[in-house]
Structures are given as structure tokens and as C-alpha cells.
Design a protein around this motif. Structure first.
Motif, PDB file in Angstrom:
ATOM      1  N   TYR A   1       0.963  -1.314   0.065  1.00  0.00           N
ATOM      2  CA  TYR A   1      -0.125  -0.124  -0.094  1.00  0.00           C
ATOM      3  C   TYR A   1       0.905   1.419  -0.200  1.00  0.00           C
ATOM      4  CZ  TYR A   1      -3.648   3.374   1.811  1.00  0.00           C
ATOM      5  OH  TYR A   1      -4.330   4.417   2.117  1.00  0.00           O
ATOM      6  N   GLU A   2       2.035   1.230   0.869  1.00  0.00           N
ATOM      7  CA  GLU A   2       2.793   2.480   1.111  1.00  0.00           C
ATOM      8  C   GLU A   2       3.501   2.501  -0.416  1.00  0.00           C
ATOM      9  OE1 GLU A   2       4.747   1.377   4.679  1.00  0.00           O
ATOM     10  OE2 GLU A   2       3.151   2.248   5.748  1.00  0.00           O
TER      11      GLU A   2
ATOM     12  N   GLU B   1       1.029   3.706  -3.161  1.00  0.00           N
ATOM     13  CA  GLU B   1       0.637   5.192  -2.828  1.00  0.00           C
ATOM     14  C   GLU B   1       1.768   6.070  -3.258  1.00  0.00           C
ATOM     15  OE1 GLU B   1       0.541   6.335   1.169  1.00  0.00           O
ATOM     16  OE2 GLU B   1      -1.029   7.565   1.009  1.00  0.00           O
ATOM     17  N   ARG B   2       3.034   5.749  -3.073  1.00  0.00           N
ATOM     18  CA  ARG B   2       4.265   6.445  -3.574  1.00  0.00           C
ATOM     19  C   ARG B   2       4.327   6.658  -4.951  1.00  0.00           C
ATOM     20  NH1 ARG B   2       8.037   3.550  -1.204  1.00  0.00           N
ATOM     21  NH2 ARG B   2       8.788   3.008  -3.187  1.00  0.00           N
TER      22      ARG B   2
ATOM     23  N   SER C   1      -4.221  -1.742  -4.192  1.00  0.00           N
ATOM     24  CA  SER C   1      -4.897  -0.765  -5.296  1.00  0.00           C
ATOM     25  C   SER C   1      -6.393  -0.669  -4.799  1.00  0.00           C
ATOM     26  CB  SER C   1      -4.558  -1.147  -6.582  1.00  0.00           C
ATOM     27  OG  SER C   1      -5.392  -2.085  -6.771  1.00  0.00           O
TER      28      SER C   1
ATOM     29  N   LEU D   1      -6.674   1.688  -1.994  1.00  0.00           N
ATOM     30  CA  LEU D   1      -6.275   3.003  -2.346  1.00  0.00           C
ATOM     31  C   LEU D   1      -7.463   3.647  -2.726  1.00  0.00           C
ATOM     32  CD1 LEU D   1      -2.602   2.775  -3.758  1.00  0.00           C
ATOM     33  CD2 LEU D   1      -3.468   4.049  -1.670  1.00  0.00           C
TER      34      LEU D   1
ATOM     35  N   ARG E   1      -7.946   7.693  -2.367  1.00  0.00           N
ATOM     36  CA  ARG E   1      -6.437   8.282  -2.570  1.00  0.00           C
ATOM     37  C   ARG E   1      -6.160   7.861  -4.251  1.00  0.00           C
ATOM     38  NH1 ARG E   1      -3.177   9.189   1.535  1.00  0.00           N
ATOM     39  NH2 ARG E   1      -4.568   9.370   3.475  1.00  0.00           N
ATOM     40  N   ALA E   2      -6.831   7.110  -4.820  1.00  0.00           N
ATOM     41  CA  ALA E   2      -6.577   6.652  -6.326  1.00  0.00           C
ATOM     42  C   ALA E   2      -7.642   6.293  -7.085  1.00  0.00           C
ATOM     43  CB  ALA E   2      -5.312   5.603  -6.278  1.00  0.00           C
TER      44      ALA E   2
ATOM     45  N   THR F   1      -3.552   8.905  -9.332  1.00  0.00           N
ATOM     46  CA  THR F   1      -4.044   9.615  -8.263  1.00  0.00           C
ATOM     47  C   THR F   1      -5.527  10.257  -8.448  1.00  0.00           C
ATOM     48  OG1 THR F   1      -1.980  10.678  -8.937  1.00  0.00           O
ATOM     49  CG2 THR F   1      -2.705  10.671  -6.398  1.00  0.00           C
TER      50      THR F   1
ATOM     51  N   GLU G   1     -10.930   8.912   5.158  1.00  0.00           N
ATOM     52  CA  GLU G   1      -9.473   9.099   5.354  1.00  0.00           C
ATOM     53  C   GLU G   1      -8.906   8.939   6.621  1.00  0.00           C
ATOM     54  OE1 GLU G   1      -7.477  12.112   2.250  1.00  0.00           O
ATOM     55  OE2 GLU G   1      -8.811  13.304   3.803  1.00  0.00           O
TER      56      GLU G   1
ATOM     57  N   ARG H   1      -3.466   2.273   8.642  1.00  0.00           N
ATOM     58  CA  ARG H   1      -1.914   1.902   8.170  1.00  0.00           C
ATOM     59  C   ARG H   1      -1.119   2.117   9.111  1.00  0.00           C
ATOM     60  NH1 ARG H   1      -0.288   6.121   4.831  1.00  0.00           N
ATOM     61  NH2 ARG H   1      -2.046   7.183   4.993  1.00  0.00           N
TER      62      ARG H   1
END
Lengths: 271, 248, 248
Positions: free
Chosen positions: A184-185, A188-189, A224, A227, A232-233, A248, A263, A270
Motif C-alpha cells: 500500500y505504501e 501510494e508513493r 490498489s 487506495l 486516494r486513487a 492518483t 481518510e 495503516r
């Protein structure tokens, strides 16, 4: 003979009465009993005649008679003949007296068992006259298995099994395992750096070194979705089994209040 | 029970009870009470006893007398709340239940599985099945854990998070191994003539390690023990299902 | 039922017990024996008792002593074949009507079949039919086997290898027989006034024996148990079929 037959013939329920007998021997015993003499001493010939007469009565009344009774009637008729006709020389058949003795013996044996059965029925019985302990206590054996094996057995089993399966690939190289959080991290990056729609596979390929395609895909797909769920995506797919693209989330101003809540939830998960 | 008969049977006078009754009556009353208490499926209260015994029986006195007649014997007349019941004497509980060790030879599949666990630990069930080429029954792993030779080490960090197995100190103990790497390597196995036939070329044997520290791809097993156990007990009472996921 | 008291094998004089042991030991042995026998609902065999009791307990002597200690009381120690059990005295039945269950009423054919099996064992179904002069339904034998009174002993070594039936220890227990030869002989039957008419002269009954050892013309039944069971389950209800094929 009167009694038995009299009782029977007076009644229309004839067949039922015959059914009351437990077979031809039982009928013979009942007939003998009407004579009120010791079966050992009674005349077999007289008994045979009673039986045959009884069967004959039934026949005249066109009553169906079970084959057992007819077989016995035939045998008794034969016995009667042997009893009446003097024994011939050079005759191999048993003579009438012997046959009669056999019959008398069978009747006596049955009579004895009848009486024995009556005795059994009158004995004190467990649960009716005699009781066992009402609240038994358990007597137990706990069997504990103590396994035994020798080192040689162990090694032989191993060696043999490896030899047979020998060439089979045995490889326990530690795998790169992606946890959901980790992926996930990472995603996200990456998705933040990517410009617009990027195939998910491409992002995953850049997640880190190694060729653990399946593991990466499994973790990446879940991450994904996570996210997207958290706003977030965005994820798109042209059709079933088509490529998955990720970017994004655009236009964050359009967020509803529940997104805010999500959120917060995302941060928490997380943690 | 000491002297045949004289505890209960009338010969020995026993305090107050006796005065009012002939020995025969007294004996008859005790017999009835004794039989009722013995056969009843539940403890009987004084009221219930009085209800079932003839009117002239003094239940309380008879109970006291019966109780003292049985005192110290293998069976005692015990009070349970309101009720009275015969019970085997507490100090004889050991007679009622005994534990018997039964030596059992390890089956061939269990031996193979144990050897694979020993050499290849930490292994998951799937790993064992891959090496053996046949499926491994839950019972087999249970037996090895029952025997105290195999334990659950943790969980492999891979899809499904399967548990990983390793050997225990008890394993070393039973097979008289100083340490796990005392297990012979390839050359020693060959030298000891443990291979029955030709050995395939590429065959190798790992150097075993039972280091309890978790590997890089292992997660600790604790924490879900509770949950797993509950699941299991719900499932069934069978020995098979029983051992399922939990370390013993 | 013959008196609870004296049917113990008289070989060993009772005095012998006492002399060899200290009173404390003797008392301890009797206590243990008493507790075990009291705990169990089913008769316990001497072998089973010996197995559970410490080695220095002389089971047979203790049984004899315990039996005489309980003689005449409300609860008596009764011998049932190889087994021993505490049972209520049979003259107290009236007292315990609440614990009693009316036992299944046995049909005349079932009773006669049972009597024939008891006296003439081992018998085949054909033997029974020969004596009764009528065919024996499977249901009748099933009832007797379900009740736990009749078992399949083996197979007669004759054409068709028919199974042979005999009585079980449960039969002795249920009918309060000390041993199978406790069944009355001809003279006793005559004396009991059970004959409908005049008492026949030449009548005799065999001396029954339920010795489990196979006779010269019997083969063991085991081995085909599996197959028979399958056959049976197909044929009739579960409980019936179950008991049918196997020796108990």
C-alpha cells in the motif's frame, strides 16, 4: 379330540385360529394336550389321526392351509401307513415304531423348551425385579500413546523417500513476501509520481527488485483496491480481464463528507 | 465391611435406634433404605425416602445408622445438599481412573514427515507435501505433535499464512541427538548404507537448524492461538480435528 | 435366583483369608474391591478386577468375603458368570417400582427361541427351527441380539456354514443367573409346576454350557464380520443390522 377342533369350527375366524398355532408341531402338542395324557405315553397313532382329521376339516371348509401343515400331514399319513402295515422283510425304510418314537421325541423336546421358556419368563429380571446401581461411577482407562521410533528408522525413511522423489525439485528459498501494508505504501508513493493513468503491472514492476510476479500482483491488487476505497486513487479497466490502470485521485474538491471519514479510517488502518 | 455382616446386620446394638425396634425390624428397615439409595438414579432427600419407605421407618435414624455402618468403607453414604447417595470413597478415586501408556510404533508416513520436518524446518504442510509427493494427513502431524517431537513455530508470511513446523527439544532427546545438526548429511547417509538403491545425482540434504528465532519469512504464531482453539473445539471432538492448529 | 450368599466357589476356606493378612490390609483390599464393584453398573470379571487392584490382592478370596458380608442385605454381591456385580435383593422389588422399567415384553416365539439357544447352544437357526417345528424369523433373532442376550458364536462346520448362536454374559445378568448351568434341569422344571398338563415322563433338557471356546464342529465367525455387516445394513434398519453380524 373335540376340544381344539370344536373351538375352531364353531368360529368363523378359522384361519386366524390356525395362525394362533406356531406351526404343525405346536398344533400336534395342542392336540395331545386335549387328551390330558402324558405325551410320552399317549398313542402316536391316535394323535396322527386327530391331526389328519383336523386338516381334513379345514379342507372341507375350503380353508387355506399353510404348506408347513400340509407337509406334516403328508408325513403323518405316511407314518400312519407304516404303523398299520406290518414291517416287510427287506425293507430299508425305518419302521413305524421308530418314526413314531422320533415324532414323540420331537414333541417332548418342544414341550421341554416351552416349559423352559416359561421358567425364563418367570425369573427375576434386571430392571424389573432386581436393580443395578442407579448412579454408576465411571471406571476409566486413559490410554496415552507413547510413540516410539529409532533414529535409524527415521533416517532410513528420510533417505528412501528422498531417493525415490530424488530428482523432484525441492527448493525452499525464502520468498519475498509483500504484506498489504507494505504494498500500500509503495503503491501510494509510486502512483503519486506517475503522470496520469499507469498500468498497475508497470507500477508493480517498479515496486522493488525480484521476480515474484504472483505475490506482487496479489498484494498489489488488494493494495490498489484499498487506495481506491480510501479515495486516494482511481482504478479503471476497459473490460473483463483487460489491463488495470491506476492514477492518483483527481479533483479532490469533489469529496463528500464520508470521504473525510474514510481518510481518518485509512490512517488508522495503516498505523 | 470389617467383620462379615455385623455392621449392618442386627447383632451389634447401635445406640438409640435399637431401643424401639426388634432387631429384625431394624434390619429390614436398613435393607430397604440401602436398596433404595443404591438403585436410585439421583440422590434422595429424606422426604423422598420417607415417601417411599413404609410409614414405620424412621428415615433420619436409619440414615444415620447406615452412614456410620458404611463409614470408612470403599463406599460411603454421602450427603449431597438435600439428598443422600452412595459414593465411592474419595481416597479411592485413583482406582476408578488410571492412565496407561501404550507404546506405539510410528507409522511410515509419520516417520517420513518427521524426518522432513527435522531436516527442512521450518516447513509448512504444503512444503512437506511437496517433498513427499503425497498429501500429509492432519492426523500425522497431530501424532508428531502429540509425541512432543514437533511444534508449531509460527506462520509463513505468504498467502494463506500457513503455520510452520519445526522440531522440539523433545525430538533431540528421544533420538539422542546432541543438536539438530547431529543429523547426518548426505555423505553420512550414504556411508551408513541408508539408501536402498542408487542415489540420484543432484540429491542433497540440507543442514538442519532448529533455531527457535523466527526466520525472515515467518510471523509469530501466538495471538491467534486462542481464536484457533475455539474454532477447533467447536468443530468436533475427534482426535483428528482436535489437534488441528494448535501447539500442545 | 439362588441365594446371593453361598454360591461362591467353595474351594478355599474363608478362614484362610484372614490369617495371611493384617486386618488393615484385609480391610484395605475389601474397600478397594467394594468401591470398584459399586461404581460399575455392569458386572466386572475377576480378571478385570485383578487387573485394576494392586497385585497383592487375592481377588477371589476378597470376593467371597465381600459376598458373605453383603449376604442378606438390601444390596447383595451377585455372581453373573465370570462377572460380579452389586444388585438389589430380589425380594425388595416392590419397594423400587419407581426405578423399575417394565422390560420389553417378549413374544412367545422370542422366549422359546431364547430358551432353546440357552439350553442347546451352540445352535444354528436350522436347529432352532427343527426344535420349534416352525421357521424362525430374522426379527426374532434380531430382538434377542439387540437385547444383548444372544450372540453369534461362530459357524457350524457343515454345508452352508450356518452361524451358530449362543448366550451372552448379559443374558446371565438380565435373568439373574449365577452361571448358565444355573438354568433349571428337568427335575426342577417339573417341580416348578410350569407344565400345562400332566408332567411328561421321558422328558429331558440338556445341561447348558456357554463356554465361549469353539466346539469341535465350530469355526470362528470373525473375518467375515465386515462383509456380513455390509450385507445386513443393506437389508434392514441400522441398529438391527449393526448388532447382527458381529460377535459381542
Amino acid at each position: 379330540m373335540g376340544e381344539v377342533i370344536g373351538l375352531q369350527t364353531r368360529d368363523k375366524a378359522f384361519v386366524v385360529d390356525l395362525d394362533g398355532f406356531e406351526g404343525p408341531l405346536d398344533l400336534l402338542l395342542a392336540l395331545a394336550r386335549t387328551e390330558k395324557v402324558d405325551i410320552a405315553k399317549m398313542s402316536v397313532l391316535a394323535l396322527v389321526e386327530q391331526y389328519l382329521a383336523f386338516i381334513e376339516t379345514l379342507r372341507e371348509r375350503r380353508i387355506e392351509i399353510a404348506s408347513d401343515y400340509l407337509v406334516m400331514a403328508a408325513w403323518l399319513a405316511y407314518l400312519k401307513a407304516r404303523l398299520l402295515v406290518p414291517k416287510q422283510a427287506r425293507d430299508d425304510e425305518p419302521d413305524g415304531e421308530e418314526l413314531a418314537a422320533i415324532l414323540a421325541e420331537r414333541l417332548q423336546r418342544l414341550e421341554a423348551m416351552r416349559v423352559a421358556a416359561r421358567h425364563l419368563a418367570e425369573r427375576p429380571r434386571l430392571g424389573r425385579d432386581i436393580l443395578a446401581r442407579g448412579q454408576p461411577e465411571a471406571i476409566r482407562d486413559h490410554r496415552i500413546a507413547r510413540y516410539e521410533a529409532s533414529l535409524v528408522d527415521l533416517l532410513r525413511a528420510y533417505a528412501e523417500q528422498r531417493r525415490l522423489r530424488g530428482a523432484a525439485r525441492v527448493e525452499m528459498a525464502p520468498r519475498r513476501v509483500w504484506s498489504l501494508t507494505e504494498m500500500y505504501e509503495c503503491l501510494e508513493r509510486l502512483v503519486g509520481k506517475a503522470a496520469g493513468w499507469t498500468p498497475l503491472q508497470t507500477l508493480l514492476d517498479h515496486a522493488g527488485p525480484g521476480d515474484d510476479r504472483e505475490g506482487r500482483l496479489a498484494a498489489g491488487f488488494s493494495a490498489s483496491l484499498e487506495l481506491v476505497r480510501e479515495g486516494r486513487a482511481e482504478l479503471r479497466q476497459a473490460g473483463p480481464f483487460e489491463r488495470l490502470d491506476l492514477r492518483t485521485r483527481q479533483g479532490r474538491d469533489g469529496q463528500g463528507p464520508e470521504d473525510d471519514g474514510r481518510e481518518g479510517g485509512a490512517d488508522e488502518r495503516r498505523r | 465391611m470389617s467383620g462379615a455382616g455385623n455392621d449392618i446386620d442386627g447383632e451389634t446394638p447401635r445406640s438409640a435406634t435399637v431401643t424401639a425396634l426388634t432387631p429384625d425390624d431394624r434390619r429390614a428397615h436398613l435393607r430397604m433404605l440401602e436398596a433404595l439409595l443404591f438403585a436410585s438414579r439421583e440422590p434422595l432427600s429424606e422426604a423422598m425416602l420417607a415417601d417411599r419407605l413404609p410409614d414405620d421407618v424412621n428415615v433420619r435414624l436409619c440414615l444415620a445408622e447406615l452412614q456410620s455402618a458404611y463409614a470408612g468403607r470403599g463406599v460411603v453414604l454421602a450427603r449431597r445438599g438435600d439428598g443422600w447417595a452412595f459414593r465411592t470413597a474419595d481416597d479411592l478415586a485413583w482406582l476408578m481412573s488410571r492412565e496407561m501408556e501404550e507404546p506405539k510404533k510410528l507409522s511410515r508416513p509419520a516417520l517420513e514427515t518427521l524426518a522432513i520436518i527435522a531436516y527442512h524446518q521450518p516447513v509448512t504442510r504444503a512444503d512437506i507435501e511437496e517433498i513427499r509427493g503425497v498429501s500429509v494427513s492432519r492426523g500425522t502431524l497431530d501424532v508428531l505433535m502429540d509425541a512432543g517431537w514437533v511444534r508449531i513455530r509460527g506462520r509463513r508470511r505468504s498467502p494463506g499464512r500457513p503455520v510452520t513446523y519445526g522440531t522440539t527439544p523433545g525430538f533431540l532427546d528421544h533420538f539422542a541427538l546432541t543438536a539438530i545438526d547431529d543429523l547426518p548429511g548426505m555423505e553420512e547417509l550414504k556411508g551408513a548404507g541408508l539408501f536402498d538403491g542408487p542415489v540420484p545425482g543432484g540429491l542433497s540434504v540440507p543442514v538442519p537448524s532448529d533455531d527457535p528465532a523466527l526466520r525472515a519469512d515467518e510471523d509469530p504464531y501466538e495471538g491467534d492461538a486462542e481464536e484457533t482453539r475455539e474454532e477447533e473445539t467447536g468443530a468436533s471432538g475427534e482426535a483428528d480435528a482436535d489437534g488441528e492448529g494448535e501447539p500442545r
